[in-house]
Design an enzyme around this catalytic site. Structure first.
Site, mmCIF file in Angstrom:
data_model
loop_
_atom_site.group_PDB
_atom_site.id
_atom_site.type_symbol
_atom_site.label_atom_id
_atom_site.label_comp_id
_atom_site.label_asym_id
_atom_site.label_seq_id
_atom_site.Cartn_x
_atom_site.Cartn_y
_atom_site.Cartn_z
ATOM 1 N N ASP A 1 3.416 -5.183 4.429
ATOM 2 C CA ASP A 1 2.670 -6.390 4.093
ATOM 3 C C ASP A 1 3.717 -7.468 3.811
ATOM 4 O O ASP A 1 4.395 -7.437 2.780
ATOM 5 C CB ASP A 1 1.773 -6.137 2.870
ATOM 6 N N TYR B 1 -9.153 -22.562 24.370
ATOM 7 C CA TYR B 1 -9.732 -21.305 23.882
ATOM 8 C C TYR B 1 -8.810 -20.142 24.259
ATOM 9 O O TYR B 1 -8.524 -19.264 23.441
ATOM 10 C CB TYR B 1 -11.112 -21.096 24.491
ATOM 11 N N PHE C 1 -2.598 -4.355 -3.311
ATOM 12 C CA PHE C 1 -3.070 -5.712 -3.484
ATOM 13 C C PHE C 1 -4.592 -5.638 -3.396
ATOM 14 O O PHE C 1 -5.129 -4.778 -2.703
ATOM 15 C CB PHE C 1 -2.485 -6.653 -2.408
ATOM 16 N N THR C 2 -5.289 -6.528 -4.098
ATOM 17 C CA THR C 2 -6.762 -6.431 -4.212
ATOM 18 C C THR C 2 -7.444 -6.222 -2.854
ATOM 19 O O THR C 2 -8.234 -5.291 -2.685
ATOM 20 C CB THR C 2 -7.347 -7.699 -4.868
ATOM 21 N N PHE D 1 -14.310 -11.059 -10.714
ATOM 22 C CA PHE D 1 -13.451 -12.127 -11.256
ATOM 23 C C PHE D 1 -13.670 -13.459 -10.555
ATOM 24 O O PHE D 1 -13.444 -14.513 -11.132
ATOM 25 C CB PHE D 1 -11.968 -11.726 -11.189
ATOM 26 N N ARG E 1 -5.015 -12.042 -14.462
ATOM 27 C CA ARG E 1 -4.727 -10.838 -13.697
ATOM 28 C C ARG E 1 -4.686 -9.691 -14.690
ATOM 29 O O ARG E 1 -3.665 -9.299 -15.202
ATOM 30 C CB ARG E 1 -3.408 -10.947 -12.920
ATOM 31 N N LYS F 1 0.614 -17.907 2.732
ATOM 32 C CA LYS F 1 1.838 -17.823 1.919
ATOM 33 C C LYS F 1 3.052 -17.897 2.844
ATOM 34 O O LYS F 1 3.728 -18.909 2.883
ATOM 35 C CB LYS F 1 1.845 -16.537 1.093
HETATM 36 C C1 LIG Z 1 -2.621 -13.056 -0.327
HETATM 37 C C2 LIG Z 1 -2.214 -11.711 0.037
HETATM 38 C C3 LIG Z 1 -2.978 -10.952 0.930
HETATM 39 C C4 LIG Z 1 -4.296 -11.439 1.511
HETATM 40 O O1 LIG Z 1 -4.145 -12.607 2.263
HETATM 41 P P1 LIG Z 1 -5.338 -13.667 2.416
HETATM 42 O O2 LIG Z 1 -4.800 -14.664 3.378
HETATM 43 O O3 LIG Z 1 -5.622 -14.224 1.059
HETATM 44 O O4 LIG Z 1 -6.517 -12.938 2.958
HETATM 45 C C5 LIG Z 1 -2.516 -9.683 1.231
HETATM 46 N N1 LIG Z 1 -1.386 -9.196 0.697
HETATM 47 C C6 LIG Z 1 -0.641 -9.903 -0.158
HETATM 48 C C7 LIG Z 1 0.613 -9.324 -0.722
HETATM 49 C C8 LIG Z 1 -1.015 -11.180 -0.526
HETATM 50 O O5 LIG Z 1 -0.265 -11.866 -1.411
#
Ligand SMILES: *Cc1c(COP(=O)(O)O)cnc(C)c1O
Length: 483
Positions: A224, A81, A133-134, A456, A390, A267
């Protein structure tokens, strides 16, 4: 551009520099079943089950192939932990690869956005950025902030030769700071490989300019880095000064320009989880207490220790060009192939996927009938390939409930890292050409059930006419019993 290994024939082939050692069987179900699956999922590809999907090109998030070394590392995970050795190894990787001393682990990228936005944004403030980004937008507005998108002028043009469509416009940035005052700007946000405009990178030169502006005004710069590996690779390919630099050097140069770096490990590093890192002890301390509150203890942050081990190895592998280039090279191959067939795609080829321009593919479908959503449904029907809309379906309505047509209507075909082979990519291109030749048969969609937020994901739609049956009939006519 493909990789540096030239074929005698002169063909541009993205040669895989890895071999496949674990495989998963795929199912290409008959076209009649695909129509039924579409009807059951409300013509929304998010709601399809993968047992009805042949090539899953929905997203590159958490769907990447791990290396043998990543899988091996998962077995030595230290289940503790607090004070886990797995975390110590991850911290070392962050220091070595991203050049940041402090790391706050979070369960995924949007959790990092939650922590950063809660800590730094006050109501009424504005966050200048290259593009949203969303999830970033959702967390900024959730905390009372607003965004200013300051992309360069041709960033939203589908066909372009600008190698860095993800660059922020420095003059617009200066003006934005002048108009709002630096005290109303909690930070500038730069997104590597700008996701929603087609995975388009920024240049190091541009980021250096942003740094200079940020310093002059005393504003924090947040990166980011979710799609950082590919942005670094495209810098090496496209920005002259960096042609002979190593990826390791480019990665550290980029992260070195930001005060705060956050990422989705779904990613970056082809694992799962995420992180916020910095060299600034004060910034770190401001966010630290929120990690146990929202994520988990500071040495796991809601991530499984196995994934933490995979993330550490995956971060080191981000420095390896043979590993990073497979996805962008395959995307470039697909984009070139489609372009040669006259199919409208976003250029230059970016990262994370190939983006088909639904607005010009389906000129006959008005934006109010969601051309990108319709194209995603039609393409699944005739190929078993699942892409993602998209466009306007992915947007939100205004306060009066009116539809806001989105800037672009794209069908995104994601190429998760190291997952698909060249013959599969050729199948994508082949079926897309057939659909393009029969595009007049595609019709529009309308909402049947429209959720109030993030519609979506779970919304259901229906065709505005009997077009799916007509498309199916033409498919049978041309392909007979073939799947
Ligand atoms: C996917 C993504 C996020 C969010 O990450 P999650 O792991 O899906 O929460 C933020 N910024 C960018 C550019 C992304 O591609």
């Amino acid at each position: 551009m493909t990789n540096n290994i030239q074929f005698y024939s002169g063909e541009n082939i993205p040669l895989e520099l890895h071999k496949v050692r674990v495989v998963q069987k795929l199912h290409l179900v008959p076209v009649e079943r695909r129509l039924k699956a579409l009807q059951e999922s409300g013509f929304n590809t998010f709601k399809l089950n993968t047992n009805d999907v042949f090539l899953d090109m929905l997203t590159d998030s958490g769907t990447n192939a791990m290396s043998d070394n990543q899988v091996a590392a998962m077995f030595r995970a230290d289940d503790a932990y607090a004070g886990s050795q797995s975390f110590t190894r991850l911290l070392k990787a962050v220091q070595d690869v991203l050049g940041k001393e402090f790391l706050l682990p979070v369960h995924q990228g949007r959790a990092a956005e939650n922590i950063i936005c809660r800590t730094f944004i006050k109501p009424g403030q504005i966050v200048p950025m290259n593009y949203h980004f969303t999830t970033a937008l959702a967390h900024i507005t959730e905390n009372g902030g607003k965004i200013a998108e300051l992309l360069c002028d041709d960033a939203l043009e589908i066909q372009s030769t600008n190698p860095f469509k993800g660059n922020i416009d420095i003059h617009k940035l200066e003006k934005c700071i002048q108009d709002h005052g630096s005290e109303n700007i909690p930070f500038i946000r730069m997104e590597a490989s700008t996701n929603l405009i087609g995975g388009q990178p920024f240049s190091i030169h541009n980021l250096q300019q942003v740094r200079e502006v940020a310093d002059r005004h005393g504003i924090m710069l947040v990166l980011d880095a979710s799609l950082l590996g590919e942005n670094a690779f495209l810098v090496k390919q496209r920005e002259k000064e960096w042609k002979n630099a190593s990826l390791a050097e480019i990665l550290k140069t980029i992260t070195g320009l930001a005060d705060l770096v956050y990422f989705s490990a779904r990613k970056l590093s082809s694992s799962r989880g995420g992180g916020i890192c910095t060299n600034n002890r004060t910034l770190y301390a401001k966010m630290e207490t929120l990690i146990p509150l929202f994520e988990g203890f500071l040495t796991y942050g809601g991530i499984s220790v196995r994934e933490i081990e995979a993330m550490a190895v995956g971060l080191y592998e981000t420095q390896d060009e043979t590993i990073i280039r497979q996805s962008p090279d395959s995307i470039a191959f697909l984009v070139n192939d489609l372009q040669q067939k006259g199919i409208p795609v976003v250029t230059p080829a970016g990262v994370l996927g190939c983006h088909v321009d639904a607005m010009s593919f389906c000129k006959h479908i008005p934006q109010s009938e969601y051309p990108a959503g319709a194209l995603a449904a039609a393409f699944y029907l005739i190929s078993g390939i699942r892409g993602m809309e998209r466009g306007t379906i992915s947007s939100v309505r205004d306060e009066q409930g009116n539809e806001i047509p989105s800037d672009l209507e794209l069908l995104r075909l994601a190429l998760p890292r190291r997952v698909f082979t060249l013959s599969q990519i050729k199948y994508v291109s082949d079926r897309m050409q057939w659909l393009f030749d029969n595009r007049h048969l595609i019709g529009g969609l309308r909402f049947v059930y429209e959720p109030p937020v993030l519609r979506f994901f779970m919304g259901t739609l229906a065709p505005t006419s009997g077009w799916p049956l007509r498309l199916l009939a033409k498919f049978k006519e041309d392909f007979g019993e073939s799947l």
